[in-house]
Scaffold this motif. Structure first.
Motif, PDB file in Angstrom:
ATOM      1  N   VAL A  20       0.836  -1.201   0.000  1.00 46.41           N
ATOM      2  CA  VAL A  20       0.000   0.000   0.000  1.00 46.41           C
ATOM      3  C   VAL A  20       0.870   1.251   0.000  1.00 46.41           C
ATOM      4  O   VAL A  20       0.626   2.195  -0.768  1.00 46.41           O
ATOM      5  CB  VAL A  20      -0.953   0.000   1.211  1.00 46.41           C
ATOM      6  CG1 VAL A  20      -1.694   1.332   1.317  1.00 46.41           C
ATOM      7  CG2 VAL A  20      -1.958  -1.147   1.104  1.00 46.41           C
ATOM      8  N   ASN A  70       2.404   1.752  -3.382  1.00 45.29           N
ATOM      9  CA  ASN A  70       1.394   2.207  -4.341  1.00 45.29           C
ATOM     10  C   ASN A  70       1.114   3.696  -4.167  1.00 45.29           C
ATOM     11  O   ASN A  70       1.076   4.466  -5.131  1.00 45.29           O
ATOM     12  CB  ASN A  70       0.087   1.431  -4.154  1.00 45.29           C
ATOM     13  CG  ASN A  70       0.168   0.016  -4.685  1.00 45.29           C
ATOM     14  OD1 ASN A  70       1.051  -0.317  -5.464  1.00 45.29           O
ATOM     15  ND2 ASN A  70      -0.756  -0.821  -4.255  1.00 45.29           N
ATOM     16  N   LYS A 114      -6.736   1.503  -7.740  1.00 41.76           N
ATOM     17  CA  LYS A 114      -6.243   1.267  -6.377  1.00 41.76           C
ATOM     18  C   LYS A 114      -7.200   0.304  -5.693  1.00 41.76           C
ATOM     19  O   LYS A 114      -8.363   0.165  -6.091  1.00 41.76           O
ATOM     20  CB  LYS A 114      -6.149   2.566  -5.577  1.00 41.76           C
ATOM     21  CG  LYS A 114      -5.111   3.547  -6.073  1.00 41.76           C
ATOM     22  CD  LYS A 114      -5.018   4.754  -5.151  1.00 41.76           C
ATOM     23  CE  LYS A 114      -3.953   5.724  -5.648  1.00 41.76           C
ATOM     24  NZ  LYS A 114      -4.330   6.305  -6.976  1.00 41.76           N
ATOM     25  N   ASP A 151      -5.948   0.590  -0.218  1.00 39.69           N
ATOM     26  CA  ASP A 151      -5.212   1.798  -0.587  1.00 39.69           C
ATOM     27  C   ASP A 151      -6.019   3.038  -0.234  1.00 39.69           C
ATOM     28  O   ASP A 151      -5.503   3.983   0.380  1.00 39.69           O
ATOM     29  CB  ASP A 151      -4.927   1.825  -2.097  1.00 39.69           C
ATOM     30  CG  ASP A 151      -3.899   0.800  -2.532  1.00 39.69           C
ATOM     31  OD1 ASP A 151      -3.086   0.391  -1.705  1.00 39.69           O
ATOM     32  OD2 ASP A 151      -3.916   0.415  -3.715  1.00 39.69           O
TER      33      ASP A 151
END
Length: 373
Positions: free
Chosen positions: A180, A183, A347, A351
């Motif tokens: 996460v 990202n 996402k 996220d």
């Protein structure tokens, strides 16, 4: 620009938009110095709470199944030896002279933020980060094994046993947090201060394999996952999100706030549907179309695969391995859509929720600073 954080590689040149910020801006300098002085830098083998769980299990086994204690101690010793071996690698929180360069925490932060390439970053990670992930997986499996010992040999009741499996699940979320953070750091809609905060959190996670942010968030995500298990979404209309909300909105004020503020965002709603139905955005769209064309109003979970003509995992399990498996499928699909500019969520629900929580925390800190001024 040079690549991210490989051991022995020069730090990435900093673009004009990147102004190095000391890691001390995000973490307690005195605590870091004390940790270094006391040689506490590195992986946390057991937290105080985990130590308590181990002690209780050891005592219960001594009473009910003393022959099983050696099995427990062997696994704990293996964990300690692995952590000790990893501790020999350079700390990510200190200035370190590598083979042909000098690495500082500040340069590491900026290098992580500036690296925007797609694909698997395995070979761009510090050795300590990769080895630490292996340690965390070992620890997760160890606590799950403890839950089996507690249930089958230690004479503990279901409530006591659940503490060990819950701890394994919490650590699974810490494993997920690394993905996460990576990202979100690529999301240029986030402020630079937030991306630096994420990078610092990632370095702390790599160093200690423990993350307080995720330990605070994990019970909420686990509760939502459990609520999902009790629901039976109507696969005819593909409705069911509202059912999840009605069940889960009572669980946590932060989650309720997230739902109220963000579910109107199309991508968040799509990510929620993927989480709820256990299907990809593409499968959901195709299934809706098939059922509409055939005039079918509702089907069961076990019929989904037949209608789609492919194997899909729509059964619900509380096994932490299933949760992580399905998370990684949603993660990989989201990354592919982003890379290929395809419709659908770019996402995962995790996220979006973790970003929301961190933004809320940042706003609270700013408000507190203004109030103290």
């Amino acid at each position: 620009m040079e690549k991210v954080v490989k051991d022995g590689e020069k730090s990435a040149p900093i673009e004009n938009e990147y102004i190095p910020v000391s890691i001390e801006s995000f973490f307690d300098k005195e605590k870091i110095e004390n940790d270094i002085a006391n040689e506490n830098m590195g992986i946390i083998v057991l937290t105080p709470y985990q130590e308590q769980l181990v002690t209780e299990l050891r005592e219960a086994l001594q009473l009910h199944a003393p022959d099983r204690i050696e099995l427990l101690e062997d696994r704990l010793n293996d964990m300690r030896e692995l952590a000790t071996a990893i501790a020999h690698f350079p700390s990510l929180l200190q200035r370190t002279i590598l083979t042909n360069s000098v690495r500082t925490p500040e340069a590491l932060v900026e290098s992580i933020i500036s690296y925007q390439e797609d694909g698997d970053t395995l070979l761009h990670m510090p050795s300590k980060a990769i080895l630490g992930k292996g340690f965390l997986v070992t620890k997760i499996h160890s606590f799950y094994s403890m839950s089996r010992l507690a249930k089958n040999y230690a004479g503990m009741d279901d409530k006591q046993v659940k503490r060990y499996s819950d701890e394994a699940v919490s650590m699974m979320f810490t494993l997920m947090a690394e993905d996460v953070y990576l990202n979100l750091m690529k999301d240029k809609t986030l402020s630079m201060s937030m991306r630096r905060q994420l990078a610092n959190s990632l370095i702390i996670l790599w160093e200690h394999r423990s993350d307080q942010n995720i330990y605070d968030i994990a019970p909420v995500l686990q509760s939502v996952w459990s609520a999902r298990r009790t629901l039976a979404p109507a696969f005819g209309t593909m409705m069911g999100t509202s059912e999840l909300l009605l069940v889960s909105i009572q669980m946590d004020a932060q989650w309720a706030q997230f739902i109220k503020q963000r579910l109107g965002d199309n991508e968040v709603s799509q990510a929620m549907e993927e989480f709820l139905f256990g299907l990809s955005y593409e499968q959901i769209m195709r299934l809706r179309s098939i059922l509409r064309e055939q005039g079918v109003k509702a089907i069961g979970r076990d019929e989904v695969a037949a209608y789609l003509g492919e194997r899909v995992k729509t059964d619900i399990s509380l096994d932490y391995r299933d949760f992580y498996l399905l998370y990684t499928v949603r993660r990989d699909n989201a990354r592919a859509r982003h890379r290929l500019h395809l419709p659908g969520p770019t996402k995962t629900l995790e996220d979006f929720f973790i970003r929301f929580v961190m933004e809320q925390n940042e706003q609270k800190q700013q408000n507190d600073s203004v109030a103290r001024a």
